[in-house]
Design a protein around this motif. Structure first.
Motif, PDB file in Angstrom:
ATOM      1  N   VAL A  10       0.825  -1.122   0.137  1.00  0.00           N
ATOM      2  CA  VAL A  10      -0.142   0.016   0.080  1.00  0.00           C
ATOM      3  C   VAL A  10       0.895   1.206   0.061  1.00  0.00           C
ATOM      4  N   LEU A  11       0.595   2.278  -0.961  1.00  0.00           N
ATOM      5  CA  LEU A  11       1.362   3.322  -1.044  1.00  0.00           C
ATOM      6  C   LEU A  11       0.356   4.482  -0.436  1.00  0.00           C
ATOM      7  N   VAL A  12       0.707   5.249   0.447  1.00  0.00           N
ATOM      8  CA  VAL A  12      -0.305   6.478   0.881  1.00  0.00           C
ATOM      9  C   VAL A  12       0.285   7.318   0.096  1.00  0.00           C
ATOM     10  N   VAL A  13      -0.624   8.013  -0.647  1.00  0.00           N
ATOM     11  CA  VAL A  13       0.038   9.169  -1.598  1.00  0.00           C
ATOM     12  C   VAL A  13      -0.926  10.282  -1.729  1.00  0.00           C
ATOM     13  N   GLN A  14      -0.400  11.524  -1.712  1.00  0.00           N
ATOM     14  CA  GLN A  14      -1.227  12.860  -1.564  1.00  0.00           C
ATOM     15  C   GLN A  14      -0.313  13.730  -2.853  1.00  0.00           C
ATOM     16  N   PRO A  15      -1.020  14.706  -3.374  1.00  0.00           N
ATOM     17  CA  PRO A  15      -0.311  15.364  -4.262  1.00  0.00           C
ATOM     18  C   PRO A  15       1.073  15.794  -3.865  1.00  0.00           C
ATOM     19  N   GLY A  16       2.146  15.063  -4.617  1.00  0.00           N
ATOM     20  CA  GLY A  16       3.254  15.631  -4.684  1.00  0.00           C
ATOM     21  C   GLY A  16       4.000  15.034  -3.169  1.00  0.00           C
ATOM     22  N   ARG A  17       3.385  14.089  -2.478  1.00  0.00           N
ATOM     23  CA  ARG A  17       3.724  13.580  -1.370  1.00  0.00           C
ATOM     24  C   ARG A  17       3.657  11.821  -1.378  1.00  0.00           C
ATOM     25  N   VAL A  18       4.316  11.408  -0.660  1.00  0.00           N
ATOM     26  CA  VAL A  18       4.261   9.865  -0.345  1.00  0.00           C
ATOM     27  C   VAL A  18       4.770   9.527   1.242  1.00  0.00           C
ATOM     28  N   LEU A  19       3.987   8.611   1.788  1.00  0.00           N
ATOM     29  CA  LEU A  19       4.330   8.305   3.199  1.00  0.00           C
ATOM     30  C   LEU A  19       5.032   6.794   2.999  1.00  0.00           C
ATOM     31  N   LEU A  20       6.230   6.865   3.984  1.00  0.00           N
ATOM     32  CA  LEU A  20       7.052   5.751   3.528  1.00  0.00           C
ATOM     33  C   LEU A  20       7.303   5.170   5.000  1.00  0.00           C
ATOM     34  N   LYS A  24      12.487  -2.346   9.481  1.00  0.00           N
ATOM     35  CA  LYS A  24      13.177  -3.048  10.666  1.00  0.00           C
ATOM     36  C   LYS A  24      13.726  -4.310  10.374  1.00  0.00           C
ATOM     37  N   ARG A  25      13.037  -5.116   9.945  1.00  0.00           N
ATOM     38  CA  ARG A  25      13.549  -6.747  10.021  1.00  0.00           C
ATOM     39  C   ARG A  25      12.648  -7.181   8.508  1.00  0.00           C
ATOM     40  N   GLY A  26      13.055  -8.460   8.272  1.00  0.00           N
ATOM     41  CA  GLY A  26      12.715  -8.980   7.084  1.00  0.00           C
ATOM     42  C   GLY A  26      13.090  -8.509   5.826  1.00  0.00           C
ATOM     43  N   PHE A  27      12.103  -8.605   4.752  1.00  0.00           N
ATOM     44  CA  PHE A  27      12.452  -8.264   3.310  1.00  0.00           C
ATOM     45  C   PHE A  27      12.657  -6.881   3.536  1.00  0.00           C
ATOM     46  N   GLY A  28      13.477  -6.146   2.737  1.00  0.00           N
ATOM     47  CA  GLY A  28      13.531  -4.652   2.763  1.00  0.00           C
ATOM     48  C   GLY A  28      14.054  -4.014   4.099  1.00  0.00           C
ATOM     49  N   ALA A  29      14.668  -4.817   4.855  1.00  0.00           N
ATOM     50  CA  ALA A  29      15.152  -4.346   6.305  1.00  0.00           C
ATOM     51  C   ALA A  29      16.099  -3.160   5.945  1.00  0.00           C
ATOM     52  N   GLY A  30      16.053  -1.911   6.450  1.00  0.00           N
ATOM     53  CA  GLY A  30      17.068  -1.107   6.453  1.00  0.00           C
ATOM     54  C   GLY A  30      16.712  -0.130   5.181  1.00  0.00           C
ATOM     55  N   LYS A  31      15.571  -0.457   4.713  1.00  0.00           N
ATOM     56  CA  LYS A  31      15.225   0.484   3.390  1.00  0.00           C
ATOM     57  C   LYS A  31      13.894   1.301   3.746  1.00  0.00           C
ATOM     58  N   TRP A  32      13.647   2.289   2.943  1.00  0.00           N
ATOM     59  CA  TRP A  32      11.998   3.079   3.271  1.00  0.00           C
ATOM     60  C   TRP A  32      11.234   2.176   2.219  1.00  0.00           C
ATOM     61  N   ASN A  33      10.188   2.107   2.673  1.00  0.00           N
ATOM     62  CA  ASN A  33       9.048   1.184   1.902  1.00  0.00           C
ATOM     63  C   ASN A  33       7.696   1.554   1.878  1.00  0.00           C
ATOM     64  N   GLY A  34       6.693   1.121   1.252  1.00  0.00           N
ATOM     65  CA  GLY A  34       5.393   1.323   1.491  1.00  0.00           C
ATOM     66  C   GLY A  34       5.124   0.213   2.522  1.00  0.00           C
ATOM     67  N   GLU A 103      10.366   4.190  11.935  1.00  0.00           N
ATOM     68  CA  GLU A 103       9.720   5.635  11.486  1.00  0.00           C
ATOM     69  C   GLU A 103       9.084   5.450  10.265  1.00  0.00           C
ATOM     70  N   VAL A 104       8.061   6.459  10.360  1.00  0.00           N
ATOM     71  CA  VAL A 104       7.124   6.915   9.222  1.00  0.00           C
ATOM     72  C   VAL A 104       7.470   8.217   8.793  1.00  0.00           C
ATOM     73  N   ILE A 105       7.749   8.363   7.824  1.00  0.00           N
ATOM     74  CA  ILE A 105       7.814  10.017   7.017  1.00  0.00           C
ATOM     75  C   ILE A 105       7.140  10.273   6.003  1.00  0.00           C
ATOM     76  N   VAL A 106       6.742  11.482   5.678  1.00  0.00           N
ATOM     77  CA  VAL A 106       6.232  11.993   4.566  1.00  0.00           C
ATOM     78  C   VAL A 106       7.344  12.473   3.784  1.00  0.00           C
ATOM     79  N   THR A 127       9.690  14.739   6.265  1.00  0.00           N
ATOM     80  CA  THR A 127       9.270  15.202   7.319  1.00  0.00           C
ATOM     81  C   THR A 127       8.930  14.028   8.268  1.00  0.00           C
ATOM     82  N   SER A 128       9.639  13.832   9.434  1.00  0.00           N
ATOM     83  CA  SER A 128       9.392  12.643  10.435  1.00  0.00           C
ATOM     84  C   SER A 128       8.005  12.925  10.919  1.00  0.00           C
ATOM     85  N   VAL A 129       6.934  12.000  11.015  1.00  0.00           N
ATOM     86  CA  VAL A 129       5.941  12.060  11.584  1.00  0.00           C
ATOM     87  C   VAL A 129       5.675  10.995  12.763  1.00  0.00           C
ATOM     88  N   VAL A 130       6.751  10.362  12.996  1.00  0.00           N
ATOM     89  CA  VAL A 130       6.779   9.377  14.219  1.00  0.00           C
ATOM     90  C   VAL A 130       8.141   9.835  14.928  1.00  0.00           C
TER      91      VAL A 130
END
Length: 130
Positions: A10-20, A24-34, A103-106, A127-130
């Motif tokens: 799931v990608l949470v998207v607003q005009p010009g922005r995405v929430l990522l 922490k763990r598993g597939f994609g650990a250490g990477k920004w992701n949906g 961490e979740v950021i916009v 912009t960090s939101v957590v």
């Protein structure tokens, strides 16, 4: 013969922005992701997408739009990963840290161009939101 594994993203998207989220763990650990994961037995793909979004980010959505489906495998593996991709334009709640995301950021999207050589450059002014 490959065994299919149903997954969601799931990608949470607003005009010009995405929430990522920072994985922490598993597939994609250490990477920004949906947000997303496995579809459980007896669960619809869309219900799984909603559940995973809530579990991983603390957010709920009224509407999910299916925007894609990708299937891929890793060399030497026996599973075919069948990923159903959804977009949400609005959400309810406050993003929170979870077992999977620290961490979740916009992120502001500066370019619509996104390929494997350019992904590092399209997200700026996080912009960090957590």
């Amino acid at each position: 013969m490959l065994t299919p594994k149903l997954l969601t993203l799931v990608l949470v998207v607003q005009p010009g922005r995405v929430l990522l989220g920072m994985k922490k763990r598993g597939f994609g650990a250490g990477k920004w992701n949906g947000f997303g994961g496995k579809v459980q037995t007896g669960e619809s793909i869309e219900d799984a997408a909603r559940r995973e979004l809530q579990e991983e980010s603390g957010l709920t959505v009224d509407t999910l739009e299916k925007i894609g489906n990708i299937k891929f495998e890793f060399v030497g593996e026996t599973q075919l990963l069948d990923v159903h991709i959804f977009r949400a334009d609005a959400f309810h709640g406050e993003p929170t840290e979870s077992d999977d995301f620290q961490e979740v950021i916009v992120c502001r999207i500066l370019s619509q161009r996104a390929d494997s050589r350019h992904l590092g450059g399209i997200f700026r002014d996080a912009t960090s939101v957590v």
